[in-house]
Write an enzyme that holds these catalytic residues in place. Structure first.
Site, PDB file in Angstrom:
ATOM      1  N   SER A 146       0.828  -1.196   0.000  1.00 42.55           N
ATOM      2  CA  SER A 146       0.000   0.000   0.000  1.00 42.55           C
ATOM      3  C   SER A 146       0.876   1.265   0.000  1.00 42.55           C
ATOM      4  CB  SER A 146      -0.959  -0.048   1.190  1.00 42.55           C
ATOM      5  OG  SER A 146      -2.005   0.880   1.053  1.00 42.55           O
ATOM      6  N   GLU A 240     -10.243  -4.813  -5.574  1.00 44.63           N
ATOM      7  CA  GLU A 240      -9.962  -3.620  -4.764  1.00 44.63           C
ATOM      8  C   GLU A 240      -9.670  -2.405  -5.637  1.00 44.63           C
ATOM      9  OE1 GLU A 240      -6.235  -2.972  -2.723  1.00 44.63           O
ATOM     10  OE2 GLU A 240      -5.609  -5.012  -3.238  1.00 44.63           O
ATOM     11  N   HIS A 266      -7.877  -5.628   0.458  1.00 47.20           N
ATOM     12  CA  HIS A 266      -6.603  -4.909   0.389  1.00 47.20           C
ATOM     13  C   HIS A 266      -5.641  -5.431   1.460  1.00 47.20           C
ATOM     14  CE1 HIS A 266      -3.902  -1.558  -0.225  1.00 47.20           C
ATOM     15  NE2 HIS A 266      -4.051  -1.132   1.012  1.00 47.20           N
TER      16      HIS A 266
END
Length: 295
Positions: A146, A240, A266
Site C-alpha cells: 500500500s 480492490e 486490500h
C-alpha cells in the site's frame, strides 16, 4: 489462488464488517493507530522460529531460524495510508515473507502524516536505505504494501536516478502508485472494494499531501519514469480499488509480473500466520525474491 478457506472468509468478513466502517467513521489518526496496532497483532502470528530485534534507529530486524545473519536482506516498508502502521504492525507479514525467501528482513520506521506530511516519509526511507548501505548491509530486495509499496517504488527510482546501490528485486502488495486521480471515480470503478472506504482515502489525501502536488513523480511513482527498475512481482486483490494502480504499474515496468487475487481485501497478507491465503501469497512473493536475489 485456490479456493478460500473458512479462515480466509472470516478475515474477509471482518475487513468488510468491522475494519471498513471503522476507517470510514474514525477520523482521528492517533485513535486509528492504536486500533490498528491492536488488530494487527491479534490478527496475525509471527512464526516462533523468527528472531525479532530492534536497532538504535528504531528499525525491526527479523531473522528466520536457519537463515544466516549475513544472508541477503529485504527492506520491507510497511503500509497504512501514510498515517498509521509501524514495523510492529507488519512484523508477521514480513517474517513470513523473510522465511519464504530465506532472507533477513528489516522494517524501518518513517514519519507519519498528518504530523509529518510528504515528502517526509520518502526522505526517511531514503535515509534508512543509506544507513544500511553505509553499514555494509545493502538490501538485496525492496518490498512494501500500500503506502509502503509507494515508498518502495519511490526509493527504487531514487536509487536508479542517483546511482545508488540498486536492489535485485521488488515485491509490491497493492501499491499506492498514483495519488492524483479522482477518488469518487476510482471507487465507482471498484464497487466491490472490501476494505478501503472513500472517506478514509480522502482523509489520507488531505493529511499526506498537505500542499504537495499529487502529479509530482516523487509523490506518485506511476507518473514518473518506471524504466530500469529491478524485476518486480505485484499482488493485489482482484476487486480492490488499488488493483487499477497495480495493473497500470505492471503494464509500464520493464519486468513486472502481476497477480490479482479474487475475493480478497486490500493487503490480506496482514493476517499472515492465521489466514491460509495470506501465507500462500507471501510464499509466492518469497519464492520470487529467493529466485531473483540468488547469488
Amino acid at each position: 489462488m485456490s479456493e478460500l478457506t473458512w479462515a480466509d472468509r472470516f478475515w474477509r468478513a471482518l475487513a468488510t464488517g468491522v475494519d471498513r466502517p471503522v476507517l470510514a467513521l474514525v477520523a482521528a489518526q492517533p485513535v486509528l493507530r492504536v486500533l490498528f496496532g491492536l488488530s494487527a497483532r491479534l490478527g496475525s502470528k509471527v512464526p516462533r522460529d523468527v528472531a525479532m530485534t530492534w536497532d538504535s534507529d528504531g528499525a525491526l530486524w527479523l531473522r528466520p531460524e536457519g537463515v544466516a545473519a549475513g544472508a541477503p536482506i529485504i527492506m520491507y516498508i510497511h503500509g497504512g495510508g501514510f498515517t498509521i502502521g509501524s514495523p510492529r504492525t507488519h512484523a508477521a507479514l514480513a517474517a513470513h515473507l523473510a522465511r519464504a525467501a530465506g532472507m533477513v528482513a528489516v522494517l524501518p520506521r518513517y514519519c507519519l502524516a498528518p504530523e509529518y506530511p510528504c515528502p517526509a516519509a520518502r526522505a526517511d526511507v531514503i535515509a534508512a536505505h543509506a544507513r544500511l548501505v553505509a553499514a555494509g548491509t545493502a538490501p538485496a530486495a525492496l518490498a512494501g504494501d500500500s503506502a509502503g509499496g509507494n515508498l518502495a517504488l519511490l526509493l527504487a527510482q531514487h536509487l536508479r536516478d542517483t546511482g545508488g546501490v540498486m536492489p535485485r528485486a521488488l515485491a509490491l502488495i497493492a501499491p499506492v502508485a498514483d495519488l492524483s486521480g479522482d477518488i469518487a471515480a476510482r471507487f465507482a470503478a471498484a464497487p466491490s472494494e472490501l476494505l478501503i472506504p472513500p472517506q478514509w482515502a480522502r482523509r489520507i489525501q488531505r493529511a499526506y499531501l498537505a500542499g504537495c502536488d499529487p502529479v509530482d513523480p516523487v509523490i506518485s511513482p506511476l507518473l514518473g519514469d518506471l524504466s530500469g527498475l529491478p524485476p518486480c512481482l505485484i499482488q493485489a486483490g482482484g476487486e480492490e480499488v488499488l488493483a487499477h494502480d497495480a495493473t497500470a504499474l505492471a503494464a509500464r515496468m520493464d519486468d513486472a509480473q502481476l497477480e490479482l487475487w479474487p475475493g480478497l481485501p486490500h493487503v490480506w497478507h496482514i493476517h499472515a500466520g492465521l489466514a491460509p491465503a495470506a501465507d500462500r501469497a507471501l510464499a509466492g512473493l518469497g519464492a520470487f525474491l529467493r529466485e531473483k536475489t540468488a547469488r
